[in-house]
Design a protein around this motif. Structure first.
Motif, mmCIF file in Angstrom:
data_model
loop_
_atom_site.group_PDB
_atom_site.id
_atom_site.type_symbol
_atom_site.label_atom_id
_atom_site.label_comp_id
_atom_site.label_asym_id
_atom_site.label_seq_id
_atom_site.Cartn_x
_atom_site.Cartn_y
_atom_site.Cartn_z
ATOM 1 N N ARG A 268 -73.207 -99.229 112.481
ATOM 2 C CA ARG A 268 -72.640 -99.413 111.138
ATOM 3 C C ARG A 268 -72.083 -98.085 110.638
ATOM 4 N N TYR A 269 -70.819 -98.107 110.257
ATOM 5 C CA TYR A 269 -70.168 -96.933 109.668
ATOM 6 C C TYR A 269 -70.031 -97.157 108.163
ATOM 7 N N SER A 270 -70.392 -96.140 107.390
ATOM 8 C CA SER A 270 -70.285 -96.246 105.935
ATOM 9 C C SER A 270 -69.838 -94.908 105.353
ATOM 10 N N ASP A 271 -69.397 -94.954 104.087
ATOM 11 C CA ASP A 271 -68.943 -93.743 103.381
ATOM 12 C C ASP A 271 -67.876 -92.997 104.180
ATOM 13 N N LEU A 272 -67.050 -93.744 104.899
ATOM 14 C CA LEU A 272 -66.001 -93.100 105.689
ATOM 15 C C LEU A 272 -64.888 -92.603 104.772
ATOM 16 N N LYS A 273 -64.439 -91.398 105.033
ATOM 17 C CA LYS A 273 -63.306 -90.844 104.288
ATOM 18 C C LYS A 273 -62.475 -90.008 105.250
ATOM 19 N N ALA A 274 -61.182 -90.349 105.334
ATOM 20 C CA ALA A 274 -60.264 -89.630 106.209
ATOM 21 C C ALA A 274 -59.049 -89.189 105.411
ATOM 22 N N THR A 275 -58.549 -88.005 105.694
ATOM 23 C CA THR A 275 -57.336 -87.508 105.040
ATOM 24 C C THR A 275 -56.303 -87.187 106.109
ATOM 25 N N SER A 276 -55.047 -87.550 105.803
ATOM 26 C CA SER A 276 -53.938 -87.272 106.709
ATOM 27 C C SER A 276 -52.689 -87.064 105.872
ATOM 28 N N GLY A 277 -52.352 -85.813 105.665
ATOM 29 C CA GLY A 277 -51.191 -85.514 104.836
ATOM 30 C C GLY A 277 -51.399 -86.016 103.418
ATOM 31 N N VAL A 278 -50.500 -86.900 102.937
ATOM 32 C CA VAL A 278 -50.620 -87.430 101.581
ATOM 33 C C VAL A 278 -51.494 -88.680 101.539
ATOM 34 N N LEU A 279 -52.000 -89.127 102.689
ATOM 35 C CA LEU A 279 -52.819 -90.325 102.736
ATOM 36 C C LEU A 279 -54.297 -89.977 102.713
ATOM 37 N N THR A 280 -55.057 -90.795 101.983
ATOM 38 C CA THR A 280 -56.518 -90.720 102.018
ATOM 39 C C THR A 280 -57.047 -92.129 102.245
ATOM 40 N N ALA A 281 -57.925 -92.284 103.216
ATOM 41 C CA ALA A 281 -58.469 -93.606 103.538
ATOM 42 C C ALA A 281 -59.976 -93.587 103.400
ATOM 43 N N THR A 282 -60.539 -94.637 102.802
ATOM 44 C CA THR A 282 -61.981 -94.792 102.688
ATOM 45 C C THR A 282 -62.351 -96.195 103.168
ATOM 46 N N GLY A 283 -63.559 -96.347 103.697
ATOM 47 C CA GLY A 283 -63.948 -97.678 104.157
ATOM 48 C C GLY A 283 -65.263 -97.689 104.894
ATOM 49 N N ALA B 12 -67.383 -100.077 108.436
ATOM 50 C CA ALA B 12 -67.148 -100.950 109.584
ATOM 51 C C ALA B 12 -68.469 -101.268 110.267
ATOM 52 N N VAL B 13 -68.438 -102.334 111.061
ATOM 53 C CA VAL B 13 -69.573 -102.730 111.899
ATOM 54 C C VAL B 13 -69.060 -102.942 113.311
ATOM 55 N N LEU B 14 -69.789 -102.396 114.296
ATOM 56 C CA LEU B 14 -69.403 -102.511 115.691
ATOM 57 C C LEU B 14 -70.583 -103.048 116.491
ATOM 58 N N GLN B 15 -70.346 -104.100 117.295
ATOM 59 C CA GLN B 15 -71.369 -104.647 118.170
ATOM 60 C C GLN B 15 -70.688 -105.324 119.355
ATOM 61 N N ASN B 16 -71.152 -104.974 120.561
ATOM 62 C CA ASN B 16 -70.583 -105.553 121.780
ATOM 63 C C ASN B 16 -69.063 -105.417 121.824
ATOM 64 N N ARG B 17 -68.597 -104.223 121.433
ATOM 65 C CA ARG B 17 -67.176 -103.868 121.485
ATOM 66 C C ARG B 17 -66.313 -104.646 120.508
ATOM 67 N N ARG B 18 -66.901 -105.446 119.623
ATOM 68 C CA ARG B 18 -66.156 -106.119 118.572
ATOM 69 C C ARG B 18 -66.371 -105.369 117.265
ATOM 70 N N VAL B 19 -65.294 -105.197 116.496
ATOM 71 C CA VAL B 19 -65.347 -104.386 115.297
ATOM 72 C C VAL B 19 -64.817 -105.191 114.113
ATOM 73 N N SER B 20 -65.408 -104.947 112.936
ATOM 74 C CA SER B 20 -64.921 -105.563 111.710
ATOM 75 C C SER B 20 -65.198 -104.608 110.563
ATOM 76 N N GLY B 21 -64.361 -104.668 109.536
ATOM 77 C CA GLY B 21 -64.564 -103.786 108.396
ATOM 78 C C GLY B 21 -63.356 -103.785 107.482
ATOM 79 N N HIS B 22 -63.330 -102.856 106.554
ATOM 80 C CA HIS B 22 -62.193 -102.758 105.644
ATOM 81 C C HIS B 22 -61.936 -101.293 105.324
ATOM 82 N N VAL B 23 -60.721 -101.008 104.907
ATOM 83 C CA VAL B 23 -60.326 -99.645 104.563
ATOM 84 C C VAL B 23 -59.335 -99.716 103.399
ATOM 85 N N ALA B 24 -59.436 -98.785 102.481
ATOM 86 C CA ALA B 24 -58.473 -98.648 101.391
ATOM 87 C C ALA B 24 -57.693 -97.360 101.618
ATOM 88 N N VAL B 25 -56.372 -97.473 101.680
ATOM 89 C CA VAL B 25 -55.512 -96.329 101.945
ATOM 90 C C VAL B 25 -54.807 -95.929 100.662
#
Length: 431
Positions: free
Chosen positions: A326-341, A343-356
């Motif tokens: 389980r991934y939580s409190d994710l925050k990534a920055t790339s130039g003028v973009l900032t993404a937060t979100g 995710a859950v990963l199990q048996n190579r399947r992933v699901s989650g959400h992100v706000a850019v």
């Protein structure tokens, strides 16, 4: 004494020795019979059928037993090409069970088959019927090589290692290594005096860091806790060592805590949980192009994204269906973009959400992602997609992002769908 009398005495002694040897041969079971008995004993103890192909034993220079072609009779059998154990004459004569060494070579252990074991408890009086008593240190040293661990998803990892034990099965020192890893991946532990505390030296991702492990017995249950700080660890290198595809490339720094609790050490390991807070400078997303996903309102698939920074928390927990990440409190920055979100990963399947966010905290696009590690998709929720269309009609570009955010916000306010797997999945869109 006359020479002829000595000759007769010698011949008589030889005859007696031969008679004793013949009687011993008749009384002592053959190696094939001993192999069958060993398999029956293992079957009774483990609760699954066990077959021993061959059993060899020797008494000189010290007693030793060797088993070959050992396997369980299961759909996915556990097997060992060779299992060897040695004892001392003094322990054997005093009917004390104490192995000087235990060696395991070329074994296969499917994780899914372990759940079929029904280990017989040792408090039912069975031990008293044995001709040997258990020594304070039943096994002084154990070595294993070529041990193939097959996960529930079919991935096979090969390990080697060694352990030296104190009383109560406490390892005095031990090491475990991922054989064949592209970069050295190894953990070595050393006990600190007589305490249930160990220093852990962990080599992974091109770095060697030092942590601690602690064992507690609370109300008859075992609890293992540990902690380690790490700096500059190559994320791709760590994932490749366990034949997993990395989502992110870069050098990670942070702190990991682990806890495992159970009625015995084996159950505790199966209940292992970890929590890691991390940062990755100059990270790179390897599964999708975030900027193009924003520009195409979630219809873009594939690509990579260069990030200025990435931080968050990752938790792992053991599960019968495969380890849950389980991934939580994710925050990534790339130039003028900032993404937060999250995710859950199990048996190579992933699901989650992100706000850019195009302007940090002001304008954002909500995206949902799913699929597999090999084919990750980014999409707009239906409500957000409708909002994006309205926003485009009002004002191209930024209007699209504002409309998407408004559409998703309205759905969250007026929608009443329950999350499918909380957390971190968002409510399913109303149809």
């Amino acid at each position: 004494m006359p020479r002829h009398r000595l000759r007769w005495i010698a011949l008589g002694a030889t005859a007696v020795a031969l008679a004793c040897a013949a009687a011993l041969a008749i009384w002592w079971p053959s190696e094939a019979e001993l192999a069958r008995r060993a398999g029956d004993a293992a079957t009774e103890r483990l609760g699954v059928p066990v077959k021993v192909g061959q059993l060899h034993w020797s008494l000189f220079p010290s007693p030793r037993v060797e088993l070959r072609d050992v396997r369980t009779e299961q759909e996915a059998p556990l097997s060992a090409e060779r299992l060897s154990a040695g004892v001392r004459w003094g322990d054997l004569l005093h009917r004390r069970l104490a192995l000087t060494d235990l060696q395991l070579e070329n074994a296969t252990i499917p994780q899914a088959s372990l759940s079929e074991f029904q280990v017989r408890p040792t408090d039912d009086g069975a031990e008293s019927s044995l001709p040997f008593t258990l020594a304070p240190i039943p096994v002084e040293r154990a070595d294993w090589q070529g041990v193939r661990w097959i996960g529930r998803n079919g991935r096979t990892l090969v390990y080697a290692g060694s352990a030296e034990f104190d009383t109560a099965w406490r390892p005095r020192q031990a090491w475990l290594e991922r054989t064949g890893a592209p970069v050295p991946t190894r953990m070595a532990i050393t006990r600190e005096g007589a305490e249930d505390r160990w220093r852990a030296d962990v080599s992974a991702g091109g770095r060697t860091e030092q942590g601690t492990l602690r064992l507690q017995e609370i109300n008859g249950r075992y609890r293992v806790t540990g902690a380690i700080d790490f700096t500059g660890v190559d994320v791709e290198g760590v994932m490749a060592a366990f034949e997993r595809r990395a989502v992110v490339a870069g050098k990670a720094s942070g702190h990991t805590d682990l806890i495992a609790e159970g009625a015995d050490p084996a159950e505790a390991v199966q209940a292992l949980h970890t929590r890691t807070r991390f940062t990755v400078a100059r990270a790179r997303l390897l599964t999708f192009d975030l900027e193009r996903a924003v520009k195409t309102v979630g219809t873009q698939r594939g690509g990579t994204t260069q990030l200025d920074s990435l931080e968050g928390v990752v938790r792992t927990e053991a599960d019968r269906g495969g380890t849950i990440v389980r991934y939580s409190d994710l925050k990534a920055t790339s130039g003028v973009l900032t993404a937060t979100g999250d995710a859950v990963l199990q048996n190579r399947r992933v699901s989650g959400h992100v706000a850019v966010d195009l302007v940090d905290g002001v304008v954002g696009i909500p995206l949902e992602f799913g699929g597999t590690m090999d084919d990750t998709t980014l999409t707009l929720p239906p409500a957000a997609l409708a909002g994006a269309a309205v926003g485009t009609a009002v004002a191209p570009g930024v209007g699209t992002a504002i409309g998407a955010r408004i559409g998703e916000t309205l759905r969250r306010i007026f929608g009443d769908d329950e999350p499918e797997v909380p957390p971190p999945k968002r409510p399913a869109p109303r149809r």
